[in-house]
Design a protein around this motif. Structure first.
Motif, PDB file in Angstrom:
ATOM      1  N   LYS A 292      39.267  26.446  31.948  1.00  0.00           N
ATOM      2  CA  LYS A 292      39.246  27.975  31.642  1.00  0.00           C
ATOM      3  C   LYS A 292      39.394  28.430  33.223  1.00  0.00           C
ATOM      4  O   LYS A 292      38.999  27.598  34.161  1.00  0.00           O
TER       5      LYS A 292
ATOM      6  N   GLU B  11      39.189  35.656  30.814  1.00  0.00           N
ATOM      7  CA  GLU B  11      39.652  34.208  30.833  1.00  0.00           C
ATOM      8  C   GLU B  11      41.069  34.401  30.504  1.00  0.00           C
ATOM      9  O   GLU B  11      41.618  34.839  29.555  1.00  0.00           O
TER      10      GLU B  11
ATOM     11  N   LYS C 299      42.001  29.397  26.074  1.00  0.00           N
ATOM     12  CA  LYS C 299      41.621  28.027  25.472  1.00  0.00           C
ATOM     13  C   LYS C 299      42.615  26.938  25.335  1.00  0.00           C
ATOM     14  O   LYS C 299      42.761  26.335  24.663  1.00  0.00           O
TER      15      LYS C 299
END
Length: 109
Positions: A39, A53, A57
């Motif tokens: 992350k 973020e 992922k």
């Protein structure tokens, strides 16, 4: 009259003070460590912006780089960052990063 209105719109676009900074900020993140970054967060300094973020992922393997974009709709240039590694350790930037001035950001051990 129509010609005057067109010139006024062009002048307003050229001299708008924050128009250049309201755009997305693109940069290349380089992982110069021996661990995968799972992350990567960026938070604008001095405002009410939220922590973003940016890896979505997908992770960033050791020794690799990836182009990222900060698209938070703000006029911020300066951000604090945090990289979270696969072993749950993390790296916080103690100095703030100006992404308007830098298009490459490296994380090193």
């Amino acid at each position: 009259m129509r010609q005057f209105a067109s010139l006024a719109l062009i002048a307003a676009a050229i001299f708008a003070p924050s128009a250049a900074y309201a755009e997305n900020l693109a940069f290349k993140l380089e992982n110069n460590t021996s661990r995968m970054i799972v992350k990567f967060y960026a938070t604008p300094v001095g405002g009410d912006g939220k922590r973003l973020e940016l890896l979505n992922k997908k992770g960033l393997w050791a020794g690799k780089s990836r182009s990222l974009t900060i698209a938070d709709g703000s006029d911020a240039c300066v951000y604090t960052t945090r990289a979270v590694f696969e072993d749950d350790s993390f790296y916080d930037v103690t100095n703030k990063v100006d992404f308007c001035e830098s298009d490459v950001y490296s994380i090193e051990e």
